[in-house]
Design a protein around this motif. Sequence first.
Motif, short mmCIF file in Angstrom:
data_model
loop_
_atom_site.label_atom_id
_atom_site.label_comp_id
_atom_site.label_asym_id
_atom_site.label_seq_id
_atom_site.Cartn_x
_atom_site.Cartn_y
_atom_site.Cartn_z
N GLY A 113 0.90 -1.24 -0.01
CA GLY A 113 0.18 0.07 0.04
C GLY A 113 0.72 1.12 -0.12
N ASN A 114 0.52 2.18 -0.95
CA ASN A 114 1.34 3.51 -1.04
C ASN A 114 0.66 4.63 -0.73
OD1 ASN A 114 -0.11 3.49 -3.17
ND2 ASN A 114 1.55 3.54 -4.74
N THR A 115 -0.35 4.56 0.06
CA THR A 115 -1.13 5.67 0.52
C THR A 115 -0.75 6.18 1.97
OG1 THR A 115 -3.16 5.09 -0.98
CG2 THR A 115 -3.55 6.82 0.58
N GLY A 116 0.17 7.25 2.10
CA GLY A 116 0.49 7.71 3.34
C GLY A 116 -0.43 7.55 4.52
N PRO A 117 -1.51 8.34 4.58
CA PRO A 117 -2.55 8.31 5.77
C PRO A 117 -2.91 7.11 6.16
CG PRO A 117 -2.88 10.20 3.91
CD PRO A 117 -1.81 9.19 3.24
N VAL A 118 -2.97 5.95 5.09
CA VAL A 118 -3.71 4.68 5.52
C VAL A 118 -2.92 4.16 6.86
CG1 VAL A 118 -4.39 2.64 4.71
CG2 VAL A 118 -4.85 4.50 3.37
N TYR A 119 -1.57 4.29 6.79
CA TYR A 119 -0.84 3.70 7.75
C TYR A 119 -1.29 4.03 9.04
CZ TYR A 119 2.21 1.45 4.22
OH TYR A 119 2.58 0.66 3.37
#
Lengths: 367, 204
Positions: A113-119
């Motif tokens: 996954g490369n969507t920062g805020p999801v982490y």
Amino acid sequence: MQFGVFTVGDVTTDPTTGRTPSEAERIKAMVTIALKAEEVGLDVFATGEHHNPPFVPSSPTTMLGYIAARTERLVLSTSTTLITTNDPVKIAEDFAMLQHLADGRVDLMMGRGNTGPVYPWFGQDIRQGIPLAVENYHLLHRLWREDVVDWEGKFRTPLQSFTSTPRPLDGVPPFVWHGSIRSPEIAEQAAYYGDGFFANHIFWPKEHYVRLINLYRRRYEHYGHGSADQAIVGLGGQVFMRRRSQDAVREFRPYFDNAPVYGHGPSLEEFTEQTPLTVGSPQEVIDRTLGFRDHFGDYQRQLFLMDHAGLPLKTVLEQLDLLGEEVVPVLRKEFDSLRPAHVPEAPTHAALRAAAAAADTEKAGEA
Amino acid sequence: MSNRTLAVVSAGLGQPSSTRLLADRLAAATGRSLLGQGIQAAVDVVELRGHAHDLTNNLVSGVPTGNLRAAIDSVVDADALIAVTPIFTASYSGLFKMFFDVLEPESLAGKPVLIAATGGTPRHSLALEHALRPLFAYLRSVVVPTAVYAASEDWGTGGGDGRALTERIDRAAGELAALLGGRDRQKPSDPYEDPTPFADLLGA
């Protein structure tokens, strides 16, 4: 060789009509696409996992369980399952449950996954992406293979005497692919476990993926799973077809030009030249796809991205008809005739169960 | 006689361009200085103007169209870099920044770099110090102490008081050549050829 479709699950406005489907419509459309994939003779349906709009598939095993009940043959997979932000314990449980419901027609593809805020939304940190993928998958691998697990790591609470239930169907864990756009560490990880490696392939020029896949093949052999050309490779692809090439280009261009991922950047012609995107006749798709083998060697799974950028469901279903009726039968025949006997097919549940049984017999013979 | 490669990035937009002119002067002076150390330099110039559309494509879609990939490789693989930009609106030009934005974060680490700029007025000369030098500090390049700024009026000045453009060019080029000549060819490790073994990833 397996052929199938993978979907991102984006809700995108059709740029030619200005119409945006509802989430309900999009979710049902994804199911319809999966059922159509089986109907036209494809082997695999894979769904993405996302936790932010405009994407709908946040709960892949729910969707795949429903599709499992309505199909007979189709292998259900993911593209990808987030090994960084999901709890590996929950992945172990969810996919084992799905495996039982689907009579083994399940595998899955790990991705970071490369969507920062999801982490942070899931209590993690994107800068720890690789260490999370490594540690979480190591735990998942054990949970499916050891009935009772004691475990302690950096990223989740320790486990003492934990048994993940249900146990994998027939004691055979689902086959795992590791998906990557760019990370050599993930190719190394796939090679270490003897798992499959799936190169997304659709965004970057092929030279990049040649390096990534060659690395995976070399290391697969290094770790003793077989020769480099026996490693299990999957590739993404992206096509839009009409009988006449110029009709395909004319119809697809507005979707391309406004696509969320690459719209307003390179021209359709530039993107077609530099990536596997093929817009043209079924024969052009056949020729281009056969060419992938020249770059990457004999491979086991080809997935196509068909339903994105606001294409209406009706169009996608027409595309699947062309894919299933005119393209895949030719590709299947050609790829099968070119593949040497020692290069395996993509592992299925039946094949993995037979291999496990054979290993047990051998062990019993030695005892 | 040993060999080194010298990449030159010019973000000049005019044809002919004073930025390119300055870049060529710096490359020639560095080549002369290296020759004095018995080193032959092969110079490869990247004119960013020719890659402007491809840079936009790369930023928007991640795909380096055209021959941008070859340009990136020539800069990343070079032994040293001369980077020259016009000063626009108090800083490097957007085109110049776009090129360095699409490089891999580590790809210029440790590389000797000479920074230079052109402008219509000498009042922007400190843009080299407050914009370009921090950019390359972030990339962990080794930037030589002398940065060369050429305003329009510099192209018409002579004199031997140490301030003339030629003298600054020679001083900066000498610094770059000294830095380059004093080190062996450095080949960055290639993670696709030489990956971190999984046991190390697992144990990390």
